[in-house]
Design a protein around this motif. Sequence first.
Motif, PDB file in Angstrom:
ATOM      1  N   MET A   6      -1.709  -4.608   0.753  1.00 41.07           N
ATOM      2  CA  MET A   6      -2.684  -5.701   0.699  1.00 41.07           C
ATOM      3  C   MET A   6      -2.436  -6.504   1.742  1.00 41.07           C
ATOM      4  SD  MET A   6      -2.945  -8.760  -2.323  1.00 41.07           S
ATOM      5  CE  MET A   6      -3.900 -10.170  -1.869  1.00 41.07           C
ATOM      6  N   LEU A   7      -3.902  -6.739   2.647  1.00 40.52           N
ATOM      7  CA  LEU A   7      -3.682  -7.815   3.523  1.00 40.52           C
ATOM      8  C   LEU A   7      -4.424  -8.971   3.107  1.00 40.52           C
ATOM      9  CD1 LEU A   7      -4.355  -6.838   7.396  1.00 40.52           C
ATOM     10  CD2 LEU A   7      -5.681  -8.506   6.491  1.00 40.52           C
ATOM     11  N   VAL A  23      -9.251 -10.796   2.874  1.00 42.70           N
ATOM     12  CA  VAL A  23      -8.405 -10.135   1.731  1.00 42.70           C
ATOM     13  C   VAL A  23      -8.836  -8.562   1.583  1.00 42.70           C
ATOM     14  CG1 VAL A  23      -7.357 -10.306  -0.686  1.00 42.70           C
ATOM     15  CG2 VAL A  23      -8.118 -12.483   0.859  1.00 42.70           C
ATOM     16  N   VAL A  24      -7.833  -7.833   1.693  1.00 38.92           N
ATOM     17  CA  VAL A  24      -8.227  -6.304   1.391  1.00 38.92           C
ATOM     18  C   VAL A  24      -7.138  -5.720   0.716  1.00 38.92           C
ATOM     19  CG1 VAL A  24      -8.949  -4.210   2.477  1.00 38.92           C
ATOM     20  CG2 VAL A  24      -9.075  -6.366   3.909  1.00 38.92           C
ATOM     21  N   THR A  25      -7.334  -5.218  -0.378  1.00 41.80           N
ATOM     22  CA  THR A  25      -6.508  -4.326  -1.113  1.00 41.80           C
ATOM     23  C   THR A  25      -6.835  -2.698  -0.790  1.00 41.80           C
ATOM     24  OG1 THR A  25      -6.140  -5.876  -2.736  1.00 41.80           O
ATOM     25  CG2 THR A  25      -5.025  -3.685  -3.248  1.00 41.80           C
ATOM     26  N   VAL A  26      -5.999  -1.835  -0.581  1.00 43.52           N
ATOM     27  CA  VAL A  26      -6.163  -0.458  -0.602  1.00 43.52           C
ATOM     28  C   VAL A  26      -5.240   0.498  -1.095  1.00 43.52           C
ATOM     29  CG1 VAL A  26      -6.150   1.492   1.199  1.00 43.52           C
ATOM     30  CG2 VAL A  26      -7.336  -0.818   1.801  1.00 43.52           C
ATOM     31  N   GLU A  27      -5.570   1.397  -1.799  1.00 39.73           N
ATOM     32  CA  GLU A  27      -4.709   2.477  -2.380  1.00 39.73           C
ATOM     33  C   GLU A  27      -5.268   3.840  -1.920  1.00 39.73           C
ATOM     34  OE1 GLU A  27      -3.687   3.768  -7.130  1.00 39.73           O
ATOM     35  OE2 GLU A  27      -4.363   1.895  -6.631  1.00 39.73           O
ATOM     36  N   LEU A  28      -4.223   4.538  -1.515  1.00 45.58           N
ATOM     37  CA  LEU A  28      -4.629   5.741  -1.106  1.00 45.58           C
ATOM     38  C   LEU A  28      -3.653   7.204  -1.321  1.00 45.58           C
ATOM     39  CD1 LEU A  28      -2.788   6.105   1.793  1.00 45.58           C
ATOM     40  CD2 LEU A  28      -4.804   4.964   2.817  1.00 45.58           C
ATOM     41  N   ALA A  29      -4.100   8.315  -1.224  1.00 47.20           N
ATOM     42  CA  ALA A  29      -2.741   9.182  -1.030  1.00 47.20           C
ATOM     43  C   ALA A  29      -2.867  10.563  -0.084  1.00 47.20           C
ATOM     44  CB  ALA A  29      -2.863  10.051  -2.631  1.00 47.20           C
ATOM     45  N   VAL A  30      -1.987  10.924   0.344  1.00 48.34           N
ATOM     46  CA  VAL A  30      -1.888  11.833   1.427  1.00 48.34           C
ATOM     47  C   VAL A  30      -1.243  13.119   0.939  1.00 48.34           C
ATOM     48  CG1 VAL A  30      -1.543  10.191   3.396  1.00 48.34           C
ATOM     49  CG2 VAL A  30       0.352  10.918   2.318  1.00 48.34           C
ATOM     50  N   HIS A  31      -1.913  14.230   1.289  1.00 50.60           N
ATOM     51  CA  HIS A  31      -1.529  15.565   0.763  1.00 50.60           C
ATOM     52  C   HIS A  31      -1.220  16.471   2.137  1.00 50.60           C
ATOM     53  CE1 HIS A  31      -2.417  14.308  -3.254  1.00 50.60           C
ATOM     54  NE2 HIS A  31      -3.616  13.801  -2.709  1.00 50.60           N
ATOM     55  N   ALA A  32      -0.280  17.375   2.079  1.00 53.91           N
ATOM     56  CA  ALA A  32      -0.174  18.204   2.851  1.00 53.91           C
ATOM     57  C   ALA A  32      -1.333  19.404   2.893  1.00 53.91           C
ATOM     58  CB  ALA A  32       1.401  18.938   3.011  1.00 53.91           C
ATOM     59  N   VAL A  44     -12.955   2.111   6.794  1.00 59.20           N
ATOM     60  CA  VAL A  44     -11.844   2.748   6.311  1.00 59.20           C
ATOM     61  C   VAL A  44     -11.654   4.266   6.940  1.00 59.20           C
ATOM     62  CG1 VAL A  44     -10.870   4.044   4.161  1.00 59.20           C
ATOM     63  CG2 VAL A  44     -12.087   1.798   3.808  1.00 59.20           C
ATOM     64  N   GLU A  45     -12.583   4.771   7.254  1.00 60.08           N
ATOM     65  CA  GLU A  45     -12.589   6.031   7.870  1.00 60.08           C
ATOM     66  C   GLU A  45     -11.809   6.058   9.110  1.00 60.08           C
ATOM     67  OE1 GLU A  45     -16.376   7.915   7.943  1.00 60.08           O
ATOM     68  OE2 GLU A  45     -16.085   8.847   6.161  1.00 60.08           O
ATOM     69  N   ASN A  46     -11.927   4.962   9.938  1.00 59.32           N
ATOM     70  CA  ASN A  46     -11.661   4.254  11.264  1.00 59.32           C
ATOM     71  C   ASN A  46     -10.146   4.178  11.019  1.00 59.32           C
ATOM     72  OD1 ASN A  46     -14.046   4.964  12.601  1.00 59.32           O
ATOM     73  ND2 ASN A  46     -14.651   2.594  12.572  1.00 59.32           N
ATOM     74  N   GLY A  47      -9.844   3.193  10.223  1.00 59.70           N
ATOM     75  CA  GLY A  47      -8.538   3.212  10.036  1.00 59.70           C
ATOM     76  C   GLY A  47      -7.667   4.425   9.511  1.00 59.70           C
ATOM     77  N   MET A  89     -10.455  -5.777   9.970  1.00 64.65           N
ATOM     78  CA  MET A  89      -9.273  -6.058   9.085  1.00 64.65           C
ATOM     79  C   MET A  89      -9.084  -4.975   8.054  1.00 64.65           C
ATOM     80  SD  MET A  89      -7.490  -8.866   9.804  1.00 64.65           S
ATOM     81  CE  MET A  89      -7.915 -10.157  10.840  1.00 64.65           C
ATOM     82  N   VAL A  90     -10.099  -4.350   7.518  1.00 67.03           N
ATOM     83  CA  VAL A  90     -10.392  -3.327   6.613  1.00 67.03           C
ATOM     84  C   VAL A  90      -9.333  -2.235   7.432  1.00 67.03           C
ATOM     85  CG1 VAL A  90     -11.757  -1.613   5.430  1.00 67.03           C
ATOM     86  CG2 VAL A  90     -12.124  -4.120   5.342  1.00 67.03           C
ATOM     87  N   SER A  91     -10.205  -1.680   8.330  1.00 69.05           N
ATOM     88  CA  SER A  91      -9.192  -0.809   9.257  1.00 69.05           C
ATOM     89  C   SER A  91      -7.850  -1.004   9.396  1.00 69.05           C
ATOM     90  CB  SER A  91      -9.967  -0.607  10.805  1.00 69.05           C
ATOM     91  OG  SER A  91     -11.219  -0.207  10.483  1.00 69.05           O
ATOM     92  N   ALA A  92      -7.329  -2.182   9.777  1.00 69.47           N
ATOM     93  CA  ALA A  92      -5.937  -2.546   9.859  1.00 69.47           C
ATOM     94  C   ALA A  92      -5.096  -2.268   8.545  1.00 69.47           C
ATOM     95  CB  ALA A  92      -5.784  -4.183  10.300  1.00 69.47           C
ATOM     96  N   CYS A  93      -5.751  -2.769   7.517  1.00 67.67           N
ATOM     97  CA  CYS A  93      -5.120  -2.697   6.308  1.00 67.67           C
ATOM     98  C   CYS A  93      -4.861  -1.081   6.076  1.00 67.67           C
ATOM     99  CB  CYS A  93      -5.840  -3.352   5.155  1.00 67.67           C
ATOM    100  SG  CYS A  93      -5.380  -3.340   3.682  1.00 67.67           S
ATOM    101  N   VAL A  94      -5.997  -0.233   6.092  1.00 66.63           N
ATOM    102  CA  VAL A  94      -5.857   1.026   5.771  1.00 66.63           C
ATOM    103  C   VAL A  94      -4.877   1.741   6.685  1.00 66.63           C
ATOM    104  CG1 VAL A  94      -7.169   3.215   5.898  1.00 66.63           C
ATOM    105  CG2 VAL A  94      -8.274   1.404   5.053  1.00 66.63           C
ATOM    106  N   SER A  95      -4.775   1.275   7.919  1.00 64.48           N
ATOM    107  CA  SER A  95      -3.801   2.036   8.991  1.00 64.48           C
ATOM    108  C   SER A  95      -2.366   1.800   8.695  1.00 64.48           C
ATOM    109  CB  SER A  95      -4.067   1.467  10.487  1.00 64.48           C
ATOM    110  OG  SER A  95      -5.145   2.017  10.945  1.00 64.48           O
TER     111      SER A  95
END
Length: 766
Positions: free
Chosen positions: A565-566, A576-585, A614-617, A652-658
Amino acid sequence: MNLSVTFPILRGSIRHLMTRSSQTCRCRATWNRNYSFYRDEVKSPRAVVNPDISKIRNIGIMAHIDAGKTTTTERMLYYSGYTRALGDVDDGDTVTDYMAQERERGITIQSAAVTFDWKEHRINLIDTPGHVDFTLEVERALRVLDGAVAVFDASAGVEAQTMTVWRQAEKHKIPCVCFLNKMDKPAASLSYSLESIKTKLKANPVLLQMPIGSGKSFSGLVDLITRQKMTWQGSSLTYDGRAFETAILQPSDDPDVLEAVSEARTTLIEQVADLDDGFAELLLGQYSENFDAVPAGKLQEAVRRVTLARKGVPVLCGSSLKNKGVQPLLDAITAYLPAPNERNHGLVRWYKDDLCALAFKVVHDKQRGPLVFVRIYSGSMKAQSAVHNINRNGTERMSRLLLPFADQHIEIPSLSAGNIALTVGLKQTVTGDTIVSSKASAAAAVRRAEKEAESKSSSHRESSSLALAGVEVPEPVFFCSIEPPTLAKQADLEHALNCLQREDPSLKVRTDPDSGQTILCGMGELHIEIIHDRIKREYNIETHLGPLQVAYRETILQSASATDMLDRTLGDKRHVVTVELAVHAQMEESSTSCDVTFEEEVKTHLPADVKEAVENGVQSAYLQGPVLGFPVQGVKTVIQHVSLESGTSAAMVSACVSRCMLKALKLAGGQVLEPVMALEVTVGEEYLSTVLADLAQRRGTVCDIQSRQENKVLLATVPLAEMMGYSTALRTLTSGNATFSLELSSYEPMNTQDQNILLNKMAGLA
């Protein structure tokens, strides 16, 4: 008509019938070919013929290092009357190797274009480098050419870089002619070369000539189509190969030659009949009683059809250095390789007669500024005219139009479709840009494409943007820091690097975020060495290079999820941004890309601008991995939830995602991937064990050991980090009796021990 179904019995019996009939038809005329167009004075490129498009040939010369590309090009220019004397690579006086670095090293570094004519045909030829570090030069040349001549060292057959350039030609679907050069070498072998073309290139070699003599006694050729014997009798140092005797084979000639030619011609007719149904039908219809009586013209037409369909490759032989066999090669280029209007260029048809051209190379000239090489696909180009660049969405004025002749360019008023030109004044255009006459012309082409798409009731992807496909640029594998001698020279160095990057897209320049150093990224040791030398000579800057380092990659070992959360206030705005994500090999071993996807619910509710942020982040997080900060590959990211308050900026969205991505990548466990090179070493058997022992110390894995005449060819895979200075080491181990070539094979995971050693080294602990 499928003759393999229609004539199953007759086709199988072709060899028997032809053997019987091959001795029944031999002409007895003898004549000398007239090359009276050779003059004492040299032709000017201004006088080059400007024929119909069907008589234009755009060709490239491609091969492994030292196969004889530049020497062959030099002979072509001499025999067509455009140079006064024969240049020599060793003497550093060839037309196409004009850079100081090329003349010193005796290698081609930059592709060079020349235009000349041969028997009422206009030939636009590009001589390409053979070294793997300059593979982009081959790639961008083949992107705009219609045909290619693959040159082989007849004593070595297919070599490592031959396979690389052949794959590039296959990718662009370019018809090829093979030229077995160096037939005068003692180890030259026609049968070995043909077999290596079959097995290594998976091609169908169609032999059109038989050599007369071998090694030092190589004196000429027999054309299997016409049964003409061509002999070059001169042996003195002043003999230039312009005059040669041509005669029809006689029954009184050497019986061994007659028998070999008869068998080879039988095989040729049989092979062409197998590959071309029209020719097989002609044979079995009009010439069923005597296949050998088929006219040479009909056979030549069939060979041309086979070549253009890429079902087979004509094979010719000669010795460029000894001035033998080059004129028949020029005849073969005009006879078998396609004209521009015989190639399908896709999107070009929408432009009709309007200008459509592709910029494929940029060079910087101190007086004229940037010179842009363009291939004109439709319409015509005129000096002092404005053109529209689709990729940059801008209009530029072209001040002058030049005809390329290596580094000597001839000014011309205009040039028609199917040719290669050099433009002055296009300051924004770079490699891969599409140039059209105007914005209105591009819009009209789009309308035509959309209209046809509607009539076919299908959505045409190409209608949205009618830009030609650009040039694929390989990723660099080496990098090092570069520093100017003084801070005052920093701006000059940046200007030099910007110019060199525009000329050479495979050169990447970036700034290290921690140290602020300028980092040079290139394709190999030689590539970076040449760039360093060019900065010194052309821009008068004595730069200092740091130690060469390897461009590693990173990936992850397992899946992981993260939330971030940023909440930041800038001025009077709260973000204010909240991001939830998952990474997979990504499980595929060959996967080198990184993907980003959205869960269905997120995808439907997210505005387009937020989605882009989001994609840029995510993409910016992929540039710096969790272990050593190298780019990440083989990772798939799934965006599970994104929420933001109104007024929150995209940055700010990109920064939070990164930030969230970095968390997830660290949780997933990092793995360093190192570049592994495919190595080919040609060495005498007496040094083989020494070379093998050295490779074992370099963490090398031997894949195969093959025999090539009296030498051994060692195929192995070795980590690039272990290959620093290998050229010097190999020369020492073998007393200079070995050659090698390197090519990037893949990125492989490092084992734990090697990775820990690397981490300590990078941290300055080793």
